[in-house]
Enzyme design. Sequence first.
Site, mmCIF file in Angstrom:
data_model
loop_
_atom_site.group_PDB
_atom_site.id
_atom_site.type_symbol
_atom_site.label_atom_id
_atom_site.label_comp_id
_atom_site.label_asym_id
_atom_site.label_seq_id
_atom_site.Cartn_x
_atom_site.Cartn_y
_atom_site.Cartn_z
ATOM 1 C CE LYS A 79 -3.879 2.079 2.527
ATOM 2 N NZ LYS A 79 -4.807 1.963 3.662
ATOM 3 C CB SER A 159 -8.115 4.050 2.644
ATOM 4 O OG SER A 159 -7.329 3.382 3.618
ATOM 5 C CB SER A 183 -8.794 1.375 5.664
ATOM 6 O OG SER A 183 -9.445 2.605 5.552
#
Length: 493
Positions: A79, A159, A183
């Site tokens: 990420k 997210s 998330s």
Amino acid sequence: MSELTALTIAEARDKLKAKAITATELTDAYLSAIDAANDAINAYVAVTHDQARSMAKASDERIAKGEAGALEGIPLGVKDLFATKGVHTQACSHILDGFKPEYESTVTANLWADGAVMLGKLNMDEVAMGSSNETSYYGPVKNPWRAKGSNADLVPGGSSGGSAAAVAAHLCAGATATDTGGSIRQPAAFTGTVGIKPTYGRVSRWGTVAFASSLDQAGPIARDVRDAAILMKSMASLDLKDTTSVDLPVPDYEAALGRSVKGMKIGIPREYRVDGMPGEIEELWQKGIQYLKDAGAEIVDISLPHTKYALPAYYIVAPAEASSNLARYDGVRYGLRVPGKDIADMYEQTRAAGFGKEVKRRIMIGTYVLSAGYYDAYYLRAQKVRTLIKKDFEDVFAKGVDAILTPATPSAAFGLADEVLANDPVKMYLNDIFTVTVNMAGLPGIAVPAGLNGQGLPLGLQLIGRPFEEETLFQAAHVIEQAAGRFTPAKWW
């Protein structure tokens, strides 16, 4: 090549060990898959072809010498919130344009030390603020899943939408992700993958771009429960550079799989039956209850009375911490700089150009609730509510409950560029209704796929555990997975 990318981490690990495949072959298969699919899915914001190949080559050499690490040769996506030395790290925000850190986050350093291979950086909501991966400066990620008979694009959740989409589309063997209010768990539920948010303090936050420091926690997204357990073992560690890091031994999470849940007490919170919850979510929940009951678990009704206050309290605490954390992005030492007539004007111009609409909204909310006239009325009250939420869980666990079963999300994945949600941020925030309590209380939570809805889209269940008892979650999630099966999207990209 696609048969190589279809391997789970556990399967690839065994084949690499047996020298049936090489890390280079596996990495090349993933790089080819990314090159073919990324224009359609937009899961990666940077692909590190050369670095991946040299890491894979080094893995092959270590395997040949009998020096393989726990994740030797396993290609992973990272990420874009995790600092990766010398590699694009922008939290998918314009404000960090061109930023390449000179250091490695503790989580990624742990993974590379165990032999994992970095494929690249994954798309995400800007600075981890969002529930649909539509706030990214690099554009939205598309969910690899589509409704039956439809070509409409769906969101992968957020997210960590890039992490979840890449895992579901077989563009990496597994991925790192972070969870501040859901998330990891919400995108996992939307994409038919497994995601665990560890207990606060179990995994180091050092080198991870901060959103809300008292809520942020890193964890893995993987194809199945076993893979999530393997990744979690490598990611977790004591880290003296993170003052919230806890000095507890990291168990062998994989060893918990297959252990019986006979006699385990599973709590079902009545407050999670929210108004307007779709019938398919209620049905899935009942199915999950039955799966655990059939495996010998004891099901008990429980009450978490302050649940209804969790979402409003979260959307005070998280933006307050974010407004403080994001004050450091000012265009002086790194990232974007927009010239101004003086330094104050430069700050203003840089931040106005650098942050997107949703991030600005949350910074403004956070600054407002921390301001002198409103601190007691909002922020202090939200922190008191947070204490009550934590106490609700403590009371339930004190009565002998081992884990709590809830839905992971109030719906399946929704459409990309949904106008209703775009115009009403509160409706978007409601996506976190089942997940934020876990962050507010600092507890571990796992999302596991448990079925498909009428349109053929994946739905997930969430298990919430006692502090630092992630093993129990892996154990119970494995039971649900064994009963429900695994889910893979039909390829359209």
